[in-house]
Scaffold this motif. Structure first.
Motif, short mmCIF file in Angstrom:
data_model
loop_
_atom_site.label_atom_id
_atom_site.label_comp_id
_atom_site.label_asym_id
_atom_site.label_seq_id
_atom_site.Cartn_x
_atom_site.Cartn_y
_atom_site.Cartn_z
N GLU A 39 -4.75 -4.58 -46.54
CA GLU A 39 -4.51 -5.38 -47.74
C GLU A 39 -3.79 -4.55 -48.81
O GLU A 39 -2.86 -5.02 -49.46
N HIS A 43 -0.17 -5.10 -50.69
CA HIS A 43 0.02 -5.13 -52.14
C HIS A 43 1.09 -4.13 -52.57
O HIS A 43 1.91 -4.43 -53.43
N ILE A 47 4.19 -5.40 -54.81
CA ILE A 47 4.13 -5.16 -56.25
C ILE A 47 5.16 -4.11 -56.66
O ILE A 47 5.10 -2.97 -56.19
N ALA A 50 4.04 -0.18 -58.02
CA ALA A 50 2.60 -0.29 -57.79
C ALA A 50 1.89 0.99 -58.24
O ALA A 50 2.21 2.09 -57.78
N LYS A 54 -2.44 -1.74 -61.33
CA LYS A 54 -1.92 -2.97 -60.74
C LYS A 54 -2.59 -3.27 -59.40
O LYS A 54 -2.90 -4.41 -59.09
N LEU A 55 -2.80 -2.22 -58.60
CA LEU A 55 -3.41 -2.41 -57.29
C LEU A 55 -4.88 -2.81 -57.42
O LEU A 55 -5.37 -3.64 -56.65
N ALA A 57 -6.18 -4.56 -59.88
CA ALA A 57 -6.20 -5.96 -60.30
C ALA A 57 -5.87 -6.88 -59.13
O ALA A 57 -6.53 -7.91 -58.94
N ALA A 58 -4.89 -6.52 -58.33
CA ALA A 58 -4.47 -7.37 -57.21
C ALA A 58 -5.52 -7.41 -56.11
O ALA A 58 -5.65 -8.41 -55.40
N SER A 59 -6.27 -6.33 -55.95
CA SER A 59 -7.24 -6.21 -54.86
C SER A 59 -8.66 -6.56 -55.26
O SER A 59 -9.56 -6.54 -54.43
N TYR A 60 -8.87 -6.82 -56.55
CA TYR A 60 -10.21 -7.07 -57.07
C TYR A 60 -11.15 -5.92 -56.73
O TYR A 60 -12.27 -6.10 -56.27
N LYS A 144 -10.47 -16.17 -64.30
CA LYS A 144 -9.88 -15.02 -65.01
C LYS A 144 -10.32 -15.02 -66.47
O LYS A 144 -10.56 -13.95 -67.03
#
Length: 149
Positions: A39, A43, A47, A50, A54-55, A57-60, A144
């Motif tokens: 995953e 990302h 992205i 990256a 940022k990673l 946020a994108a990956s939770y 969010k």
């Protein structure tokens, strides 16, 4: 159970069923990597510039978890870090050739899954698809907002 609960339950069940079906195929094709690593590779491919923030946020995931994961991916030769010439403070990540190959396999598997499930989408109208997108968008926006509080 009220309809809202039922809808959320059905969505969760659908996600679990898709994962249950796809996970063994992904694990077999990319057996040297965890799902989190795969995953994160995806990302990084998607992205621009990256970085850890940022990673995360994108990956939770937390920034600490991303830092550990990026170190593992660098040790495996899948990603490399770099800096912009005008900003030596920020560290960014990009895929190596090996990382691009892993991402390509992953994307091909996604395409295979989409072809497998094409029958579901064949009879959906654009309006039905738009309704699903609107619902998902509203729900994600709501979630969010909750996490920002």
């Amino acid at each position: 159970m009220d309809r809202r609960q039922q809808l959320v339950s059905e969505l969760m069940d659908l996600c679990h069923e898709i994962t249950w079906l796809n996970k063994p195929i992904l694990e077999k094709a990319l057996s040297d990597y965890t799902l989190s690593e795969i995953e994160l590779i995806e990302h990084i491919a998607l992205i621009p510039y990256a970085n850890v923030t940022k990673l995360a946020a994108a990956s939770y995931m937390t920034r600490g978890a991303i830092s550990k994961l990026t170190k593992k991916l660098m040790n495996k030769g899948l990603i490399e870090s770099y800096q912009q010439t005008d900003n030596k403070k920020e560290i960014y990540f990009r895929l190596t050739n090996k990382g691009q190959q892993v991402n390509q396999i992953h994307q091909e598997l996604h395409h295979t899954f989409l072809e497998r499930d094409q029958i579901v989408f064949e009879n959906m109208t654009d309006d039905e698809i738009d309704t699903v997108f609107r619902f998902i968008g509203r729900y994600r926006y709501h979630l969010k907002n909750i996490t920002r509080e």
